[in-house]
Design a protein around this motif. Sequence first.
Motif, PDB file in Angstrom:
ATOM      1  N   ILE A  62       7.125  -5.886   7.003  1.00 32.23           N
ATOM      2  CA  ILE A  62       6.550  -4.783   6.225  1.00 32.23           C
ATOM      3  C   ILE A  62       6.891  -3.434   6.862  1.00 32.23           C
ATOM      4  CG2 ILE A  62       4.433  -3.822   5.247  1.00 32.23           C
ATOM      5  CD1 ILE A  62       5.204  -6.536   4.112  1.00 32.23           C
ATOM      6  N   GLN A  63       6.934  -3.401   8.182  1.00 36.44           N
ATOM      7  CA  GLN A  63       7.328  -2.174   8.880  1.00 36.44           C
ATOM      8  C   GLN A  63       8.716  -1.714   8.435  1.00 36.44           C
ATOM      9  OE1 GLN A  63       5.638  -0.302  11.802  1.00 36.44           O
ATOM     10  NE2 GLN A  63       7.060   1.048  10.694  1.00 36.44           N
ATOM     11  N   GLU A  64       9.639  -2.669   8.292  1.00 37.94           N
ATOM     12  CA  GLU A  64      10.999  -2.331   7.872  1.00 37.94           C
ATOM     13  C   GLU A  64      11.012  -1.764   6.455  1.00 37.94           C
ATOM     14  OE1 GLU A  64      15.405  -4.463   7.404  1.00 37.94           O
ATOM     15  OE2 GLU A  64      13.686  -5.623   8.136  1.00 37.94           O
ATOM     16  N   ILE A  65      10.204  -2.332   5.578  1.00 37.87           N
ATOM     17  CA  ILE A  65      10.110  -1.822   4.214  1.00 37.87           C
ATOM     18  C   ILE A  65       9.601  -0.385   4.220  1.00 37.87           C
ATOM     19  CG2 ILE A  65       9.002  -2.121   1.965  1.00 37.87           C
ATOM     20  CD1 ILE A  65      10.922  -4.356   2.571  1.00 37.87           C
ATOM     21  N   LEU A  66       8.553  -0.151   4.991  1.00 33.62           N
ATOM     22  CA  LEU A  66       7.982   1.193   5.069  1.00 33.62           C
ATOM     23  C   LEU A  66       9.006   2.183   5.626  1.00 33.62           C
ATOM     24  CD1 LEU A  66       5.656   3.173   4.836  1.00 33.62           C
ATOM     25  CD2 LEU A  66       4.813   2.366   7.058  1.00 33.62           C
ATOM     26  N   ASP A  67       9.723   1.775   6.658  1.00 30.33           N
ATOM     27  CA  ASP A  67      10.745   2.650   7.245  1.00 30.33           C
ATOM     28  C   ASP A  67      11.807   3.019   6.209  1.00 30.33           C
ATOM     29  OD1 ASP A  67       9.415   2.527   9.656  1.00 30.33           O
ATOM     30  OD2 ASP A  67      10.764   1.040  10.547  1.00 30.33           O
ATOM     31  N   LYS A  68      12.223   2.054   5.399  1.00 31.38           N
ATOM     32  CA  LYS A  68      13.232   2.314   4.367  1.00 31.38           C
ATOM     33  C   LYS A  68      12.711   3.317   3.337  1.00 31.38           C
ATOM     34  CE  LYS A  68      15.565  -2.248   4.493  1.00 31.38           C
ATOM     35  NZ  LYS A  68      16.972  -1.819   4.649  1.00 31.38           N
ATOM     36  N   ILE A  69      11.456   3.157   2.943  1.00 30.36           N
ATOM     37  CA  ILE A  69      10.874   4.048   1.936  1.00 30.36           C
ATOM     38  C   ILE A  69      10.773   5.474   2.469  1.00 30.36           C
ATOM     39  CG2 ILE A  69       8.760   4.559   0.636  1.00 30.36           C
ATOM     40  CD1 ILE A  69       8.330   1.473   0.500  1.00 30.36           C
ATOM     41  N   ILE A  70      10.318   5.614   3.701  1.00 31.68           N
ATOM     42  CA  ILE A  70      10.206   6.947   4.298  1.00 31.68           C
ATOM     43  C   ILE A  70      11.587   7.576   4.457  1.00 31.68           C
ATOM     44  CG2 ILE A  70       9.548   8.199   6.392  1.00 31.68           C
ATOM     45  CD1 ILE A  70       7.208   6.240   6.685  1.00 31.68           C
ATOM     46  N   ALA A  71      12.574   6.759   4.848  1.00 32.72           N
ATOM     47  CA  ALA A  71      13.936   7.271   5.004  1.00 32.72           C
ATOM     48  C   ALA A  71      14.499   7.752   3.666  1.00 32.72           C
ATOM     49  CB  ALA A  71      14.837   6.191   5.597  1.00 32.72           C
ATOM     50  N   LEU A  72      14.209   7.023   2.586  1.00 33.61           N
ATOM     51  CA  LEU A  72      14.684   7.425   1.264  1.00 33.61           C
ATOM     52  C   LEU A  72      14.041   8.742   0.819  1.00 33.61           C
ATOM     53  CD1 LEU A  72      14.679   3.953  -0.525  1.00 33.61           C
ATOM     54  CD2 LEU A  72      16.687   5.380  -0.107  1.00 33.61           C
ATOM     55  N   SER A  73      12.829   8.996   1.306  1.00 35.70           N
ATOM     56  CA  SER A  73      12.150  10.241   0.978  1.00 35.70           C
ATOM     57  C   SER A  73      12.713  11.420   1.767  1.00 35.70           C
ATOM     58  CB  SER A  73      10.647  10.109   1.254  1.00 35.70           C
ATOM     59  OG  SER A  73      10.006  11.351   1.125  1.00 35.70           O
ATOM     60  N   GLY A  74      13.042  11.159   3.026  1.00 32.93           N
ATOM     61  CA  GLY A  74      13.524  12.237   3.878  1.00 32.93           C
ATOM     62  C   GLY A  74      12.429  13.100   4.455  1.00 32.93           C
ATOM     63  N   LYS A  75      11.166  12.733   4.233  1.00 39.72           N
ATOM     64  CA  LYS A  75      10.034  13.492   4.750  1.00 39.72           C
ATOM     65  C   LYS A  75       9.642  12.993   6.144  1.00 39.72           C
ATOM     66  CE  LYS A  75       9.036  16.223   1.252  1.00 39.72           C
ATOM     67  NZ  LYS A  75       8.969  17.702   1.361  1.00 39.72           N
ATOM     68  N   ASP A  76       9.060  13.882   6.936  1.00 38.40           N
ATOM     69  CA  ASP A  76       8.521  13.517   8.250  1.00 38.40           C
ATOM     70  C   ASP A  76       7.075  13.082   8.031  1.00 38.40           C
ATOM     71  OD1 ASP A  76       7.996  13.143  10.893  1.00 38.40           O
ATOM     72  OD2 ASP A  76       7.904  15.269  11.421  1.00 38.40           O
ATOM     73  N   ILE A  77       6.849  11.753   8.059  1.00 34.84           N
ATOM     74  CA  ILE A  77       5.551  11.201   7.684  1.00 34.84           C
ATOM     75  C   ILE A  77       4.988  10.366   8.827  1.00 34.84           C
ATOM     76  CG2 ILE A  77       4.350   9.649   6.087  1.00 34.84           C
ATOM     77  CD1 ILE A  77       6.412  10.416   3.959  1.00 34.84           C
ATOM     78  N   LYS A  78       3.730  10.596   9.135  1.00 35.13           N
ATOM     79  CA  LYS A  78       3.025   9.835  10.163  1.00 35.13           C
ATOM     80  C   LYS A  78       2.408   8.586   9.531  1.00 35.13           C
ATOM     81  CE  LYS A  78      -0.764  10.330  13.529  1.00 35.13           C
ATOM     82  NZ  LYS A  78      -1.840  11.233  14.030  1.00 35.13           N
ATOM     83  N   VAL A  79       2.343   7.493  10.305  1.00 36.48           N
ATOM     84  CA  VAL A  79       1.788   6.227   9.817  1.00 36.48           C
ATOM     85  C   VAL A  79       0.511   5.910  10.584  1.00 36.48           C
ATOM     86  CG1 VAL A  79       2.182   3.744   9.567  1.00 36.48           C
ATOM     87  CG2 VAL A  79       4.066   5.359   9.175  1.00 36.48           C
ATOM     88  N   GLU A  80      -0.574   5.624   9.830  1.00 35.91           N
ATOM     89  CA  GLU A  80      -1.853   5.271  10.445  1.00 35.91           C
ATOM     90  C   GLU A  80      -2.361   3.950   9.885  1.00 35.91           C
ATOM     91  OE1 GLU A  80      -4.690   8.385   9.951  1.00 35.91           O
ATOM     92  OE2 GLU A  80      -3.682   9.763  11.357  1.00 35.91           O
ATOM     93  N   VAL A  81      -2.732   3.024  10.786  1.00 32.09           N
ATOM     94  CA  VAL A  81      -3.294   1.737  10.372  1.00 32.09           C
ATOM     95  C   VAL A  81      -4.793   1.892  10.129  1.00 32.09           C
ATOM     96  CG1 VAL A  81      -3.721  -0.661  11.056  1.00 32.09           C
ATOM     97  CG2 VAL A  81      -1.555   0.449  11.669  1.00 32.09           C
ATOM     98  N   GLU A  82      -5.257   1.384   8.959  1.00 34.19           N
ATOM     99  CA  GLU A  82      -6.672   1.431   8.625  1.00 34.19           C
ATOM    100  C   GLU A  82      -7.250   0.011   8.654  1.00 34.19           C
ATOM    101  OE1 GLU A  82      -7.048   3.275   4.818  1.00 34.19           O
ATOM    102  OE2 GLU A  82      -6.909   5.307   5.640  1.00 34.19           O
ATOM    103  N   LYS A  83      -8.349  -0.161   9.359  1.00 33.53           N
ATOM    104  CA  LYS A  83      -8.949  -1.488   9.517  1.00 33.53           C
ATOM    105  C   LYS A  83      -9.319  -2.114   8.171  1.00 33.53           C
ATOM    106  CE  LYS A  83     -10.771  -0.960  14.213  1.00 33.53           C
ATOM    107  NZ  LYS A  83     -11.990  -0.982  15.068  1.00 33.53           N
ATOM    108  N   GLU A  84      -9.772  -1.286   7.224  1.00 32.00           N
ATOM    109  CA  GLU A  84     -10.210  -1.839   5.944  1.00 32.00           C
ATOM    110  C   GLU A  84      -9.049  -2.377   5.117  1.00 32.00           C
ATOM    111  OE1 GLU A  84     -10.468   2.742   5.565  1.00 32.00           O
ATOM    112  OE2 GLU A  84     -10.837   1.189   7.079  1.00 32.00           O
TER     113      GLU A  84
END
Length: 315
Positions: A247-269
Amino acid sequence: MKKALIIGGAGFVGKYLAEYLVGDCGYTVVSTKMKNEVLDADGYEVVDMNLLVKEEVEAVLRESNPDYVFHLAAQSSVAVSWSNPQLTVDVNIKGTLNLLDVCKEIEYKGNVLLIGSGEEYGRIDPDQVPITEDTVLRPGNIYAATKGCQNMLATIYAKAYNLNLIMVRAFNHVGPRQSPQFVVADFCKQVVEVEKGLREPVIHVGNLKAKRDFTDVRDVVAAYECLVRQGKAGETYNVGAGNAYEIQEILDKIIALSGKDIKVEVEKERLRPIDVPIISADITKITEQTDWERKISLEQTLIDTLDYWRENIEA
């Protein structure tokens, strides 16, 4: 001209399936929905039907008299299955039994495709990947357990009553128009909201270590059409890509396609009580016994899903 009945046509996959059957395959299609659902159909008939009311199931099957039935109706969210197990059991088991009993009682001779899930396999050891159809089922969540039960019931009915039932274990399917309660759509929606300035440049996520087998929904519905024609009665077929992505790889691909500098935060819920580490399909059986082949890459799916949200979220 072949006629198909889609049970549960208002959902993500059902709409794509109807469009594919009508537009690409030349079928006449009848699609069912619940009374409270909205389904804007183009080129096919829509009827109201409650799967939990057996008399309604029989009436629709008799009146439509289809060559093929695609049983898509389900409570398909793992998260919802934890919060509402009763609903999940009612729809996925009791509803399916209504359909099977109607097929038996009216001696329906057409082919019926019942959609299950790769989640049925549960926790898999690394040496069992990719997963074949004869792998022992060890469901790790309530949704998976109900789908495993559906598969066993259909296998029994196919043999006991000579019904043309074909079972699918579909692995993760993704694409434009999917609800953001599913991971890829959720990530893409959040990224587009960042792009449009609707949220801070932060993505909220659950478990990123799980590995899943993702297939474009447009390839999935093509697989279903092949299976309902060419699959063998009483048999189960995996439908997937044949490989797993973290799933991390999928997220990385999506952020890369956007080109935005985006922070990732894990939520317990967002974390599930139990999460299977890896799910990946062996698709040898479907590729050897039908004409199906995948045509859409994961990268193209992610691009199309991002573009869908870009078109449907207002800045």
